[in-house]
Design a protein around this motif. Sequence first.
Motif, PDB file in Angstrom:
ATOM      1  N   LEU A  30      47.930  40.171  26.831  1.00  0.00           N
ATOM      2  CA  LEU A  30      46.422  39.995  27.118  1.00  0.00           C
ATOM      3  C   LEU A  30      46.102  40.664  28.409  1.00  0.00           C
ATOM      4  CD1 LEU A  30      45.602  36.424  25.909  1.00  0.00           C
ATOM      5  CD2 LEU A  30      44.955  38.674  24.884  1.00  0.00           C
ATOM      6  N   VAL A  31      46.958  40.655  29.421  1.00  0.00           N
ATOM      7  CA  VAL A  31      46.828  41.171  30.560  1.00  0.00           C
ATOM      8  C   VAL A  31      46.940  42.611  30.547  1.00  0.00           C
ATOM      9  CG1 VAL A  31      47.658  41.368  33.140  1.00  0.00           C
ATOM     10  CG2 VAL A  31      47.439  39.083  31.957  1.00  0.00           C
ATOM     11  N   LEU A  32      47.848  43.001  29.866  1.00  0.00           N
ATOM     12  CA  LEU A  32      48.168  44.529  29.772  1.00  0.00           C
ATOM     13  C   LEU A  32      46.858  45.059  28.940  1.00  0.00           C
ATOM     14  CD1 LEU A  32      49.984  47.076  29.988  1.00  0.00           C
ATOM     15  CD2 LEU A  32      50.874  46.439  27.982  1.00  0.00           C
ATOM     16  N   LEU A  33      46.461  44.474  27.888  1.00  0.00           N
ATOM     17  CA  LEU A  33      45.264  45.201  27.039  1.00  0.00           C
ATOM     18  C   LEU A  33      44.083  45.147  28.073  1.00  0.00           C
ATOM     19  CD1 LEU A  33      45.830  43.325  23.694  1.00  0.00           C
ATOM     20  CD2 LEU A  33      46.298  45.788  24.143  1.00  0.00           C
ATOM     21  N   CYS A  34      43.996  44.107  28.667  1.00  0.00           N
ATOM     22  CA  CYS A  34      42.719  44.091  29.420  1.00  0.00           C
ATOM     23  C   CYS A  34      42.478  45.207  30.350  1.00  0.00           C
ATOM     24  CB  CYS A  34      42.274  42.809  30.070  1.00  0.00           C
ATOM     25  SG  CYS A  34      41.780  41.607  28.668  1.00  0.00           S
ATOM     26  N   SER A  35      43.807  45.269  30.930  1.00  0.00           N
ATOM     27  CA  SER A  35      44.122  46.244  32.181  1.00  0.00           C
ATOM     28  C   SER A  35      44.091  47.514  31.707  1.00  0.00           C
ATOM     29  CB  SER A  35      45.481  45.887  32.972  1.00  0.00           C
ATOM     30  OG  SER A  35      45.272  44.682  33.379  1.00  0.00           O
ATOM     31  N   VAL A  36      44.335  47.880  30.526  1.00  0.00           N
ATOM     32  CA  VAL A  36      44.699  49.369  29.986  1.00  0.00           C
ATOM     33  C   VAL A  36      43.152  49.490  29.676  1.00  0.00           C
ATOM     34  CG1 VAL A  36      45.197  50.624  27.947  1.00  0.00           C
ATOM     35  CG2 VAL A  36      47.070  49.310  29.205  1.00  0.00           C
ATOM     36  N   ALA A  37      42.437  48.665  29.019  1.00  0.00           N
ATOM     37  CA  ALA A  37      40.942  48.803  28.780  1.00  0.00           C
ATOM     38  C   ALA A  37      40.204  49.138  30.048  1.00  0.00           C
ATOM     39  CB  ALA A  37      40.595  47.680  28.057  1.00  0.00           C
ATOM     40  N   SER A  38      40.371  48.469  30.897  1.00  0.00           N
ATOM     41  CA  SER A  38      39.826  48.862  32.208  1.00  0.00           C
ATOM     42  C   SER A  38      40.092  50.037  32.769  1.00  0.00           C
ATOM     43  CB  SER A  38      39.940  47.507  33.188  1.00  0.00           C
ATOM     44  OG  SER A  38      39.401  47.774  34.707  1.00  0.00           O
ATOM     45  N   ALA A  39      41.439  50.356  32.633  1.00  0.00           N
ATOM     46  CA  ALA A  39      41.599  51.578  33.016  1.00  0.00           C
ATOM     47  C   ALA A  39      40.942  52.858  32.287  1.00  0.00           C
ATOM     48  CB  ALA A  39      43.283  51.829  33.051  1.00  0.00           C
ATOM     49  N   ALA A  40      40.830  52.729  31.103  1.00  0.00           N
ATOM     50  CA  ALA A  40      40.294  53.831  30.083  1.00  0.00           C
ATOM     51  C   ALA A  40      38.902  53.874  30.291  1.00  0.00           C
ATOM     52  CB  ALA A  40      40.293  53.305  28.588  1.00  0.00           C
ATOM     53  N   VAL A  41      38.143  52.748  30.622  1.00  0.00           N
ATOM     54  CA  VAL A  41      36.867  52.850  31.186  1.00  0.00           C
ATOM     55  C   VAL A  41      36.675  53.609  32.733  1.00  0.00           C
ATOM     56  CG1 VAL A  41      34.760  51.341  31.911  1.00  0.00           C
ATOM     57  CG2 VAL A  41      36.049  50.831  29.778  1.00  0.00           C
ATOM     58  N   THR A  42      37.444  53.410  33.554  1.00  0.00           N
ATOM     59  CA  THR A  42      37.458  54.011  34.613  1.00  0.00           C
ATOM     60  C   THR A  42      37.665  55.520  34.653  1.00  0.00           C
ATOM     61  OG1 THR A  42      38.362  52.031  35.751  1.00  0.00           O
ATOM     62  CG2 THR A  42      38.644  54.053  36.846  1.00  0.00           C
ATOM     63  N   VAL A  43      38.510  55.770  33.778  1.00  0.00           N
ATOM     64  CA  VAL A  43      39.068  57.338  33.562  1.00  0.00           C
ATOM     65  C   VAL A  43      37.703  58.035  32.766  1.00  0.00           C
ATOM     66  CG1 VAL A  43      40.295  58.855  32.237  1.00  0.00           C
ATOM     67  CG2 VAL A  43      41.533  56.950  33.372  1.00  0.00           C
ATOM     68  N   ALA A  44      36.966  57.085  31.782  1.00  0.00           N
ATOM     69  CA  ALA A  44      35.884  57.887  31.286  1.00  0.00           C
ATOM     70  C   ALA A  44      34.537  57.894  31.983  1.00  0.00           C
ATOM     71  CB  ALA A  44      35.546  56.849  29.998  1.00  0.00           C
ATOM     72  N   GLN A  45      34.645  57.029  33.163  1.00  0.00           N
ATOM     73  CA  GLN A  45      33.264  56.886  33.888  1.00  0.00           C
ATOM     74  C   GLN A  45      33.093  58.521  34.564  1.00  0.00           C
ATOM     75  OE1 GLN A  45      33.532  54.064  36.766  1.00  0.00           O
ATOM     76  NE2 GLN A  45      33.016  52.374  35.206  1.00  0.00           N
ATOM     77  N   PRO A  46      33.920  59.004  35.403  1.00  0.00           N
ATOM     78  CA  PRO A  46      33.653  60.134  36.077  1.00  0.00           C
ATOM     79  C   PRO A  46      32.939  61.461  35.023  1.00  0.00           C
ATOM     80  CG  PRO A  46      35.711  59.535  36.725  1.00  0.00           C
ATOM     81  CD  PRO A  46      35.381  58.628  35.620  1.00  0.00           C
ATOM     82  N   LEU A  47      33.868  61.285  33.794  1.00  0.00           N
ATOM     83  CA  LEU A  47      33.592  62.437  32.908  1.00  0.00           C
ATOM     84  C   LEU A  47      31.855  62.204  32.338  1.00  0.00           C
ATOM     85  CD1 LEU A  47      34.629  65.154  31.535  1.00  0.00           C
ATOM     86  CD2 LEU A  47      35.128  63.642  29.605  1.00  0.00           C
ATOM     87  N   VAL A  48      31.419  61.026  32.035  1.00  0.00           N
ATOM     88  CA  VAL A  48      30.215  60.659  31.708  1.00  0.00           C
ATOM     89  C   VAL A  48      29.370  60.787  32.696  1.00  0.00           C
ATOM     90  CG1 VAL A  48      29.020  58.999  30.722  1.00  0.00           C
ATOM     91  CG2 VAL A  48      31.169  58.936  29.825  1.00  0.00           C
ATOM     92  N   LEU A  49      29.645  60.386  34.088  1.00  0.00           N
ATOM     93  CA  LEU A  49      28.577  60.481  34.894  1.00  0.00           C
ATOM     94  C   LEU A  49      28.305  61.952  35.398  1.00  0.00           C
ATOM     95  CD1 LEU A  49      26.920  58.674  37.062  1.00  0.00           C
ATOM     96  CD2 LEU A  49      29.136  58.898  38.589  1.00  0.00           C
ATOM     97  N   GLY A  50      29.703  62.587  35.357  1.00  0.00           N
ATOM     98  CA  GLY A  50      29.407  63.993  35.694  1.00  0.00           C
ATOM     99  C   GLY A  50      28.461  64.998  34.774  1.00  0.00           C
TER     100      GLY A  50
END
Length: 589
Positions: A30-50
Amino acid sequence: MRLTKTRLPSAHVGPDAPRGSGPGQAPELLVLLCSVASAAVTVAQPLVLGHTLDLLLRGGGAGHWPALSAGLLIGEVLLDGLTALFTGRCTAAWTASIRSRALTGLLHGVPHHARPYSPGDIATRLTLNAADAGGAPAARAALAASLVTPAGALVAVAFVDLWVAACVVAGLPALALVLRAFARDTGASVAAYQRVQAQIASRLLEAVHGAVTIAAAGTGPRERERVLAPLPELGALGGRMWVLHGRALARSGVLVPLLTLAATGIGGVRLASGSLSVGDLLAVCRYAQLAAGVGGAATLLGAVVRGRRARERTLALERLPVLAYGTRCLPVDGPGDLELRGVRVLRDGREVLHADGVRVPGGTTAAVVGRSGAGKSVLAAVAGRLIDPDEGQVLLDGVRLDQLTRGALRTGITFAFERPVLGEGTVAEAVAAGPRCVSPEEVRQAVRAAGADGFVRRLPRGEDTPLPQAPLSGGELQRLGLARAFAHAGRLLVMDDATSGLDTATEYEVSLALRRSVRPGTRLVVAHRPSVAARADQVIWLEDGQVRAVAPHRELWKDARYRTLFGAGDDSDPSPRQDRGSLPERVRP
């Protein structure tokens, strides 16, 4: 007394439960899934924001992209909150499991295998080390997820611009070397720190137990120096760990800005040439920072290393050797014949007990005597199978003890010790606790037989007084331990110095009650008083681990060397006078 005839519930895992059981991988996943999901959102943010920024700069409508950017920000916050929640639950579950398993291993292990660990060391392993080890699974999951962000950022920046990606890749090996050196150096420092920490805890616990002696001797300052003597070493080791941690953060703190600056410079050149848009530049700069964030994993890596070292210390308790039990039961209505055949017990290659052909007939009492270190307690432990001999066999009513089931062994053989551990329940519950169910009346009879009914009646709530609220002396606690042994007496009762805290008159009364009021059976009594040996049917005389003789006390008393065990002279009477002076006429042996 409100005791009912039911077995008291146990607070510990039973010996037949799997010692490797635990919370499983679900909390960590559960920790891993939430952490990975948070990391995926973090990676997606710059591309979407740009991309959103580019659309806005072109003067056209941005459509759903601003809402998507806001959704990603909100999602990151929610996922971080869930990660923190599951991290706490995972750490708590694993810490409780590790402590329970280590305590189960300690309680069910062969006692002498735990002797190398001092009480303070054991307490440190069950508290601080268990907490560090319990935090390792969540830290490991967070560390794995922290590597997803740089990897995802590297892929994303390559998607935006290969030249900036090449710049980032060129700087990553230096960050990896920093982390590798940190993990290697920290592991050794953590192990040494935990060792010295346990050493201080052991000395402190010794000082607490000996507080009265220290106060009487006026050695407080010297004892304080002894307890705190390892403190400079602990401080040096702690300082070294902080230095290593700070060095790793400092190096990564220099490399990350340099890497980000280089990526920004190349991105600016690519922007000037028209190969990148403003939004792309914003994205690649952010991705460069995220990719270089692998250097920030030092804190999580340190927690994983610390947890791994701590787990090694708790596993030492969890994996203590245990006794294996058989499938046989004792014969019905057996008299309790005890026999030791070719028994040898070794400690560090030295023979501490050799007993061959020693037999205690059922229903009789045998006193075990000898000087300190002669092997009396070892013989008692072997006779009741707290330990197994390295060679030979111990039989009860013709059945080898190692062939008995655990239930048959512990209901058939009962122990009473010098320092009984009674727990924190009421007096009645402490006496009733044991391998079989006992009734309230049986508890009362056992209390009377142990000579404890007088002081128990004077307690605030009698037998229902909680033990922590009962101001009991050492001798009174010993009598309650005797009462528990009497309540659960089987066909063999082993008393290892269990009456040492009693005065001679009380000890004699207990001896009479043992014969009259306690379930008939065989008694093996570790004795230091000549009166105890005189009342026994036979005496097992030990000398340097060897059985020197097995005979009645009166016969052995003719041997001057036997008399010296009790400080008696050559002209002493076989019914020792030193005991008579302290006894009323009606209870003299």
